[in-house]
Design a protein around this motif. Structure first.
Motif, short mmCIF file in Angstrom:
data_model
loop_
_atom_site.label_atom_id
_atom_site.label_comp_id
_atom_site.label_asym_id
_atom_site.label_seq_id
_atom_site.Cartn_x
_atom_site.Cartn_y
_atom_site.Cartn_z
N THR A 2 0.82 -1.21 0.00
CA THR A 2 0.00 0.00 0.00
C THR A 2 0.86 1.26 0.00
N GLU A 3 0.24 2.37 -0.36
CA GLU A 3 0.91 3.68 -0.43
C GLU A 3 0.11 4.68 0.42
N PRO A 4 0.21 4.60 1.75
CA PRO A 4 -0.65 5.43 2.62
C PRO A 4 -0.39 6.92 2.53
N GLN A 5 0.76 7.34 2.00
CA GLN A 5 1.01 8.78 1.89
C GLN A 5 0.01 9.46 0.96
N GLN A 6 -0.70 8.67 0.16
CA GLN A 6 -1.71 9.24 -0.72
C GLN A 6 -2.96 9.66 0.05
N GLY A 7 -3.01 9.30 1.33
CA GLY A 7 -4.12 9.68 2.19
C GLY A 7 -4.80 8.47 2.77
N ALA A 8 -4.37 8.06 3.95
CA ALA A 8 -4.97 6.90 4.61
C ALA A 8 -4.73 7.00 6.11
N THR A 9 -5.76 6.75 6.88
CA THR A 9 -5.64 6.74 8.32
C THR A 9 -5.18 5.36 8.79
N TYR A 10 -4.87 5.27 10.07
CA TYR A 10 -4.53 3.97 10.62
C TYR A 10 -5.69 2.99 10.47
N ASP A 11 -6.91 3.46 10.70
CA ASP A 11 -8.07 2.57 10.57
C ASP A 11 -8.22 2.06 9.14
N ASP A 12 -7.92 2.89 8.15
CA ASP A 12 -7.94 2.44 6.76
C ASP A 12 -6.95 1.29 6.55
N LEU A 13 -5.73 1.49 7.06
CA LEU A 13 -4.70 0.47 6.89
C LEU A 13 -5.06 -0.81 7.64
N LEU A 14 -5.64 -0.66 8.81
CA LEU A 14 -6.01 -1.84 9.59
C LEU A 14 -7.05 -2.67 8.86
N MET A 17 2.11 11.85 -3.79
CA MET A 17 2.72 11.98 -5.11
C MET A 17 1.72 12.35 -6.19
N SER A 18 0.45 12.42 -5.81
CA SER A 18 -0.60 12.90 -6.70
C SER A 18 -1.80 13.22 -5.84
N GLY A 19 -2.74 14.00 -6.37
CA GLY A 19 -3.90 14.37 -5.58
C GLY A 19 -3.53 15.35 -4.48
N ASP A 20 -4.34 15.36 -3.41
CA ASP A 20 -4.12 16.32 -2.33
C ASP A 20 -3.62 15.67 -1.05
N GLY A 21 -3.41 14.37 -1.06
CA GLY A 21 -2.90 13.69 0.13
C GLY A 21 -3.95 13.35 1.16
N GLY A 22 -5.20 13.70 0.90
CA GLY A 22 -6.29 13.32 1.80
C GLY A 22 -6.04 13.74 3.23
#
Length: 332
Positions: A31-43, A66-71
């Protein structure tokens, strides 16, 4: 470690016929969480990957999208892996890859060893020289020239593995220009025998294969074609031979973005969700029907890959994971 699915590999037989043999392929979710992801998303994704029988859940180590707004913004790799170590039970966890510019090697060795303890010995450390200059500027991290970054990576590998391999009760010292270590108690220790497995990757022609041969349990070719991956694997084998290491000792792996769609509409929808075009993904990733993806996986197995990291970019689409497990793994 659980066995992964088995890939069909075509090889030439007598009279030019095509035969099929089975080769074990360990499929892992990346996964690439820097694109916008919380811990709960990753879990949610990690638990789904565990329940579906994937061999590992890995994440990038980046602080800037690296694209978008990073959420919602980035999460720290080793902070989230510590949480996942307690919130999962069987799946292997790690980074692909941690940047040597982000952390000092001594504290990183303590940090990773601690997460390994928390997971019961399920952690792996991907470590690289770092490349994304903009994220360094965005978070005030020094970004030296490429040669120095590789010097620091090499020294970090020496320090981290040296700390982990020092027998209990003894001390570790390292005379280095960037990270000198004097009489360290070399604690804490990972719970895995031999320390946490190290993953080294990249397309460098000289220093990368040499570092992989010396330090890595696994060499990863990320986002390369099957043929290019095979060439990188051969460089590592040659580097192993040069220092007297068995060229078959490292695990050889690849990383590819994956988009599964059994019909054109699903394939377009999932490609659009990650900002990519179907035709481009067919060229530069694993995109298409389950049959197409299985054949592409077989091409990587043919050149020596025994592990494949499937880059999943839409973390909200858990049905995608389930379809990959049920339609790809069942074929394999």
């Amino acid at each position: 470690m659980r066995q992964g699915p088995r890939a069909r590999v075509r090889e030439s037989g007598d009279r030019g016929s095509l035969l099929v043999r089975d080769v074990t392929i360990d499929l892992r979710i990346f996964t690439e969480p820097q694109q916008g992801a919380t811990y709960d998303d990753l879990l949610r994704v990690a638990r789904a990957a565990e329940d579906l029988g994937f061999g590992g859940f890995f994440r990038s180590d980046h602080y800037l999208h690296m694209s978008g707004d990073g959420g919602s913004g980035p999460t720290d790799a080793w902070t989230t892996l510590a949480g996942l170590a307690r919130d999962t039970s069987t799946i292997r966890l790690g980074t692909l890859v941690t940047s040597a510019t982000f952390r000092l090697p001594g504290p990183l060795a303590v940090q990773v060893a601690g997460v390994d303890q928390m997971s019961g010995g399920r952690v792996e450390l991907g470590l690289g020289a770092g490349w994304f200059e903009q994220e360094h500027r965005a978070y005030g991290i020094p970004f030296p020239a490429l040669g120095e970054r590789f010097d620091r990576l090499e020294e970090q590998l020496a320090v981290i593995t040296g700390l982990w391999s020092t027998p209990p009760g003894e001390t570790f010292s390292h005379q280095g220009s960037h990270y000198p270590v004097v009489d360290s108690p070399a604690l804490a220790k990972p719970v895995q025998d031999g320390g946490v497995p190290i993953i080294v990757g990249g397309a460098g022609k000289r220093r990368t294969p040499a570092l992989a041969a010396r330090y890595a349990a696994e060499f990863n070719a990320a986002f390369q074609s099957a043929s290019a991956s095979g060439e990188l694997f051969e460089r590592v084998r040659a580097a192993c031979a040069a220092i007297g290491r068995d060229g078959d000792a490292p695990v050889y792996s690849a990383a590819q973005v994956v988009v599964l769609g059994e019909d054109a509409a699903t394939l377009r929808r999932r490609s659009a969700a990650i900002g990519r075009e179907v035709d481009e993904l067919r060229t530069n990733g694993l995109a298409g029907s389950a049959d197409e993806i299985v054949d592409r996986i077989g091409a990587f197995a043919e050149v020596g890959a025994s592990r494949l990291y499937l880059q999943v970019l839409d973390l909200s689409d858990l049905d995608h994971l389930e379809e990959i497990a049920h339609r790809v793994q069942t074929q394999l």
